[in-house]
Design an enzyme around this catalytic site. Structure first.
Site, mmCIF file in Angstrom:
data_model
loop_
_atom_site.group_PDB
_atom_site.id
_atom_site.type_symbol
_atom_site.label_atom_id
_atom_site.label_comp_id
_atom_site.label_asym_id
_atom_site.label_seq_id
_atom_site.Cartn_x
_atom_site.Cartn_y
_atom_site.Cartn_z
ATOM 1 N N LYS A 111 0.817 -1.229 0.000
ATOM 2 C CA LYS A 111 0.000 0.000 0.000
ATOM 3 C C LYS A 111 0.846 1.272 0.000
ATOM 4 O O LYS A 111 0.393 2.315 -0.453
ATOM 5 C CB LYS A 111 -1.003 -0.005 1.146
ATOM 6 N N LYS A 135 18.309 0.377 14.132
ATOM 7 C CA LYS A 135 19.717 -0.033 14.293
ATOM 8 C C LYS A 135 20.664 1.053 13.801
ATOM 9 O O LYS A 135 21.751 1.248 14.365
ATOM 10 C CB LYS A 135 19.980 -1.358 13.567
ATOM 11 N N THR A 137 0.408 -8.777 6.036
ATOM 12 C CA THR A 137 0.118 -7.353 6.246
ATOM 13 C C THR A 137 0.681 -6.794 7.546
ATOM 14 O O THR A 137 0.465 -5.615 7.859
ATOM 15 C CB THR A 137 -1.409 -7.110 6.165
ATOM 16 N N VAL A 194 0.475 3.063 34.275
ATOM 17 C CA VAL A 194 0.123 4.414 33.820
ATOM 18 C C VAL A 194 -1.396 4.539 33.794
ATOM 19 O O VAL A 194 -2.094 3.646 33.305
ATOM 20 C CB VAL A 194 0.706 4.675 32.410
ATOM 21 N N HIS A 206 40.755 -17.477 19.812
ATOM 22 C CA HIS A 206 41.136 -16.662 20.963
ATOM 23 C C HIS A 206 41.886 -15.426 20.494
ATOM 24 O O HIS A 206 42.756 -15.550 19.633
ATOM 25 C CB HIS A 206 42.047 -17.467 21.900
HETATM 26 P P1 FAD Z 1 5.537 -5.744 8.064
HETATM 27 O O1 FAD Z 1 6.992 -5.541 8.010
HETATM 28 O O2 FAD Z 1 4.751 -4.930 9.027
HETATM 29 O O3 FAD Z 1 5.013 -5.471 6.580
HETATM 30 C C1 FAD Z 1 3.660 -5.486 6.275
HETATM 31 C C2 FAD Z 1 3.469 -4.657 5.015
HETATM 32 O O4 FAD Z 1 2.151 -4.878 4.536
HETATM 33 C C3 FAD Z 1 3.604 -3.165 5.247
HETATM 34 O O5 FAD Z 1 4.499 -2.621 4.312
HETATM 35 C C4 FAD Z 1 2.199 -2.624 5.031
HETATM 36 O O6 FAD Z 1 2.171 -1.331 4.466
HETATM 37 C C5 FAD Z 1 1.632 -3.641 4.054
HETATM 38 N N1 FAD Z 1 0.178 -3.746 4.062
HETATM 39 C C6 FAD Z 1 -0.628 -3.891 5.134
HETATM 40 N N2 FAD Z 1 -1.916 -4.022 4.743
HETATM 41 C C7 FAD Z 1 -1.893 -3.960 3.385
HETATM 42 C C8 FAD Z 1 -2.898 -4.049 2.396
HETATM 43 N N3 FAD Z 1 -4.173 -4.250 2.710
HETATM 44 N N4 FAD Z 1 -2.525 -3.933 1.102
HETATM 45 C C9 FAD Z 1 -1.224 -3.737 0.768
HETATM 46 N N5 FAD Z 1 -0.232 -3.666 1.660
HETATM 47 C C10 FAD Z 1 -0.569 -3.774 2.948
HETATM 48 N N6 FAD Z 1 12.394 -7.370 14.227
HETATM 49 C C11 FAD Z 1 13.579 -8.009 14.221
HETATM 50 O O7 FAD Z 1 13.626 -9.211 13.932
HETATM 51 N N7 FAD Z 1 14.743 -7.352 14.512
HETATM 52 C C12 FAD Z 1 14.756 -6.054 14.848
HETATM 53 O O8 FAD Z 1 15.821 -5.488 15.112
HETATM 54 C C13 FAD Z 1 13.528 -5.356 14.885
HETATM 55 N N8 FAD Z 1 13.492 -4.059 15.215
HETATM 56 C C14 FAD Z 1 12.296 -3.405 15.222
HETATM 57 C C15 FAD Z 1 12.285 -2.061 15.592
HETATM 58 C C16 FAD Z 1 11.088 -1.357 15.626
HETATM 59 C C17 FAD Z 1 11.097 0.091 16.030
HETATM 60 C C18 FAD Z 1 9.876 -2.013 15.253
HETATM 61 C C19 FAD Z 1 8.582 -1.264 15.250
HETATM 62 C C20 FAD Z 1 9.879 -3.348 14.887
HETATM 63 C C21 FAD Z 1 11.085 -4.052 14.875
HETATM 64 N N9 FAD Z 1 11.149 -5.405 14.541
HETATM 65 C C22 FAD Z 1 12.336 -6.063 14.554
HETATM 66 C C23 FAD Z 1 9.935 -6.159 14.176
HETATM 67 C C24 FAD Z 1 9.828 -6.305 12.643
HETATM 68 O O9 FAD Z 1 9.820 -5.015 12.058
HETATM 69 C C25 FAD Z 1 8.562 -7.069 12.278
HETATM 70 O O10 FAD Z 1 8.521 -8.284 12.995
HETATM 71 C C26 FAD Z 1 8.537 -7.362 10.795
HETATM 72 O O11 FAD Z 1 8.586 -6.173 10.048
HETATM 73 C C27 FAD Z 1 7.283 -8.153 10.428
HETATM 74 O O12 FAD Z 1 7.294 -8.406 9.072
HETATM 75 P P2 FAD Z 1 5.934 -8.643 8.263
HETATM 76 O O13 FAD Z 1 6.355 -8.923 6.858
HETATM 77 O O14 FAD Z 1 5.084 -9.620 8.951
HETATM 78 O O15 FAD Z 1 5.145 -7.263 8.338
HETATM 79 P P1 NAI Z 2 7.099 -5.569 23.890
HETATM 80 O O1 NAI Z 2 6.030 -6.571 23.908
HETATM 81 O O2 NAI Z 2 8.494 -5.961 23.626
HETATM 82 O O3 NAI Z 2 7.123 -4.788 25.275
HETATM 83 C C1 NAI Z 2 5.998 -4.119 25.772
HETATM 84 C C2 NAI Z 2 6.260 -3.822 27.232
HETATM 85 O O4 NAI Z 2 5.251 -2.929 27.669
HETATM 86 C C3 NAI Z 2 6.189 -5.058 28.118
HETATM 87 O O5 NAI Z 2 7.300 -5.093 28.962
HETATM 88 C C4 NAI Z 2 4.879 -4.872 28.865
HETATM 89 O O6 NAI Z 2 4.898 -5.455 30.157
HETATM 90 C C5 NAI Z 2 4.787 -3.363 28.926
HETATM 91 N N1 NAI Z 2 3.426 -2.858 29.074
HETATM 92 C C6 NAI Z 2 2.302 -3.319 28.485
HETATM 93 N N2 NAI Z 2 1.247 -2.568 28.850
HETATM 94 C C7 NAI Z 2 1.735 -1.614 29.679
HETATM 95 C C8 NAI Z 2 1.136 -0.538 30.399
HETATM 96 N N3 NAI Z 2 -0.170 -0.307 30.315
HETATM 97 N N4 NAI Z 2 1.930 0.247 31.165
HETATM 98 C C9 NAI Z 2 3.276 0.006 31.255
HETATM 99 N N5 NAI Z 2 3.885 -1.004 30.606
HETATM 100 C C10 NAI Z 2 3.126 -1.794 29.823
HETATM 101 O O7 NAI Z 2 6.589 -4.452 22.839
HETATM 102 P P2 NAI Z 2 7.345 -3.259 22.113
HETATM 103 O O8 NAI Z 2 8.550 -2.857 22.841
HETATM 104 O O9 NAI Z 2 6.307 -2.254 21.830
HETATM 105 O O10 NAI Z 2 7.800 -3.910 20.764
HETATM 106 C C11 NAI Z 2 6.826 -4.549 19.913
HETATM 107 C C12 NAI Z 2 7.420 -5.699 19.214
HETATM 108 O O11 NAI Z 2 8.259 -5.263 18.140
HETATM 109 C C13 NAI Z 2 8.345 -6.555 20.069
HETATM 110 O O12 NAI Z 2 7.639 -7.463 20.863
HETATM 111 C C14 NAI Z 2 9.172 -7.248 19.045
HETATM 112 O O13 NAI Z 2 8.472 -8.358 18.582
HETATM 113 C C15 NAI Z 2 9.292 -6.203 17.957
HETATM 114 N N6 NAI Z 2 10.598 -5.546 18.060
HETATM 115 C C16 NAI Z 2 11.719 -6.312 17.941
HETATM 116 C C17 NAI Z 2 12.961 -5.764 18.073
HETATM 117 C C18 NAI Z 2 14.150 -6.648 17.996
HETATM 118 O O14 NAI Z 2 14.020 -7.775 17.529
HETATM 119 N N7 NAI Z 2 15.319 -6.202 18.394
HETATM 120 C C19 NAI Z 2 13.148 -4.328 18.299
HETATM 121 C C20 NAI Z 2 11.908 -3.619 18.432
HETATM 122 C C21 NAI Z 2 10.691 -4.217 18.294
#
Ligand code: FAD
Ligand code: NAI
Length: 465
Positions: A34, A51, A142, A236, A443
């Site tokens: 999208k 990152k 999605t 909160v 090492h």
């Molecule tokens: P998404 O990446 O969410 O992609 C879904 C896509 O579908 C989007 O582009 C969206 O626009 C599109 N879409 C949705 N609905 C429609 C529709 N109806 N028609 C057309 N397109 C549509 N994971 C890690 O493993 N390592 C990390 O370091 C990491 N860091 C993260 C940091 C942050 C800040 C966040 C928010 C997430 C992070 N994640 C990380 C999680 C990771 O981004 C997600 O797990 C991953 O992107 C999921 O992939 P996906 O393909 O399922 O969905």
């Molecule tokens: P998260 O599930 O990792 O952490 C959410 C935290 O919020 C938990 O510790 C939970 O106890 C707390 N929480 C929930 N409700 C709350 C409330 N009402 N008040 C205070 N605390 C509350 O979710 P987050 O950090 O939003 O990340 C979402 C997901 O994105 C992750 O679970 C992960 O799957 C993915 N992600 C992965 C990364 C990686 O692989 N390095 C980096 C960033 C995101």
């Protein structure tokens, strides 16, 4: 109307990888996204930009606090957030361009626009123009969106999600983070390293709750050293904005009021599956009570030709989990019998020190009543750690007490994000701790901590402690 062997909806790491694998297997494949940019959350507002900022802020923090120890005098370094954000944007656009190249190379037809089901084989794409295509098979990929709380009004300016936290124009004076999970500690680290006051309010009694408590406590210690303040077991109840000021009202476990004043509030309390606008009902599909598309062990929905993968289905919300499922369903559609073990999807947090795990943790295995042995080794005992100055953390290997098979690994330390791969390989091949203990590890490297922890687990005979 063009008919495809496979139509993939969503171009995140789940969707685009699925499309590539399908094309490799000879399927005529379409990918619908999208937004204008391919790559989904991960490439645009997730893994890659976070990152990039973690790396920039890490360099700044090292220059400010560690260079002098190494005999390097750079004066007083200044953080230029605007430049860091510009660099991050460049990293993202290069990575996104790479996906476009891969789509062209694999002759995948890319459609930009919102994909929605017309029936269980037909998808309408509402973009600059409206198009309708058919798929013998369809994969829903999605993804997910940030969750919030009913009483929080996300204005995306000062009360923000991770997406806006990757685009801030200035370093906050006081960033209040709601949720001490992965996003809270990663993005909290970025701004704390750049000099912001950062306070994390977490509902549970520890941070990054998916890891063992000893690992989570070690991270808490490192983050406190960085200057981050924590309010654990704190709920909160209100978030208010007046001009540039944000007030957070919370309640600690004794029922006492906690009031925090800041200029930015980052809400990071988890993410929810995203199916808005998909019109699942037209395909005869529904979501479960968590908003996820319901799938069986083969990522198949109740329509046998429609699959769903990644964040929109059950399981860890991780890019590499989505990728594995993408390859998995493409191969199933091709009539193969691929395998995926969700227990062996590693989990990494990119703080410093980094945190990583695979398999089950010590606490989960004990709760199951498993007879286990645990070997751990502190990073500070490694020559490599002393040379670099990264002495925080430990590696923990958990094994079956009778067979010595590795059941899990949990670690916190320098480069844990890379070290975890050794445990994944070992567990994929159902190795024992002794298998790792008898392998030569270069090492001096951080990987010696994995060998030493394996030695400790197999026969309590770590060599260097
Ligand atoms: P998404 O990446 O969410 O992609 C879904 C896509 O579908 C989007 O582009 C969206 O626009 C599109 N879409 C949705 N609905 C429609 C529709 N109806 N028609 C057309 N397109 C549509 N994971 C890690 O493993 N390592 C990390 O370091 C990491 N860091 C993260 C940091 C942050 C800040 C966040 C928010 C997430 C992070 N994640 C990380 C999680 C990771 O981004 C997600 O797990 C991953 O992107 C999921 O992939 P996906 O393909 O399922 O969905
Ligand atoms: P998260 O599930 O990792 O952490 C959410 C935290 O919020 C938990 O510790 C939970 O106890 C707390 N929480 C929930 N409700 C709350 C409330 N009402 N008040 C205070 N605390 C509350 O979710 P987050 O950090 O939003 O990340 C979402 C997901 O994105 C992750 O679970 C992960 O799957 C993915 N992600 C992965 C990364 C990686 O692989 N390095 C980096 C960033 C995101």
């Amino acid at each position: 109307m063009t008919e495809y062997d496979l139509v993939v909806i969503g171009s995140g790491p789940g969707g685009y990888v699925c499309a590539i694998r399908a094309a490799q297997l000879g399927m005529k494949t379409a990918l619908i996204e999208k937004y204008n940019a391919l790559g989904g959350t991960c490439l645009n507002v997730g893994c890659i930009p976070s990152k990039a900022l973690l790396d920039s802020s890490h360099h700044f923090h090292s220059a400010t606090h560690e260079f002098a120890d190494h005999g390097i005098d750079v004066g007083t370094p200044k953080a230029d957030l605007k430049k860091m954000i510009e660099r991050k944007a460049k990293v993202v656009s290069q990575t996104v361009d790479g996906i476009k190249y891969l789509m062209d190379k694999n002759k995948i037809d890319v459609y930009h626009g919102l994909g929605s089901f017309e029936d269980d084989h037909t998808v309408k794409i509402s973009g600059e123009k409206e198009e309708v295509i058919k798929g013998k098979n369809i994969v829903i990929a999605t993804g997910s969106k940030p969750s919030s709380l009913p009483f929080i009004k996300l204005d995306k300016e000062r009360i923000i999600t991770s997406t806006e936290a990757l685009e801030l124009q200035e370093i906050p004076k006081h960033m209040i983070v709601i949720g001490g999970g992965v996003i809270g500690v990663e993005l909290g680290s970025v701004y704390a390293r750049l000099g912001a006051k950062v306070s994390v309010v977490e509902f549970l009694d520890g941070i990054v709750p998916s890891f063992d408590k000893d690992i989570s406590k070690e991270l808490l210690k490192s983050m406190k050293k960085l200057g981050v303040k924590f309010h654990l077991s704190t709920k909160v109840t209100a978030v208010e904005r007046k001009g540039k000021n944000i007030t957070i009202i919370a309640e600690d476990k004794k029922g006492a009021e906690v009031k925090l004043e800041g200029d930015i509030c980052l809400v990071s309390i988890g993410r929810r599956a995203y199916t808005d606008g998909l019109n699942l009902a037209a395909a005869g599909l529904t979501t479960n009570d968590r908003g996820q598309v319901e799938v069986d062990d083969h990522n198949r929905t109740k329509k046998s030709h429609i699959y769903a993968i990644g964040d929109v289905v059950r399981g860890a919300m991780l890019a590499h989990k989505a990728e594995e499922e993408g390859v998995y369903v493409a191969e199933i559609i091709n009539g193969e019998k691929p395998h995926i073990d969700h227990n062996l999807i590693p989990n990494v947090v990119y703080t410093w020190p980094e945190v990583a795990s695979v398999g089950k943790g010590e606490e989960a295995l004990k709760a199951e009543g498993r007879d286990i042995r645990v070997g751990s080794f502190p990073m500070r005992a490694l020559g490599r750690s002393r040379a670099s100055g990264d002495i925080a953390g430990m590696v923990k290997i958990i094994v079956d007490a009778k067979t010595d098979e590795i059941l899990g690994a949990q670690m916190i330390g320098a480069r844990a994000a890379d070290l975890i791969a050794e445990a994944v390989v070992a567990m994929e091949f159902r190795a024992s701790a002794e298998d790792i203990a008898r392998m030569s590890h270069a090492h001096p490297t951080y990987s010696e901590a994995v060998k030493e922890a394996a030695l400790a687990a197999t026969a309590n005979r770590a060599l260097h402690i």
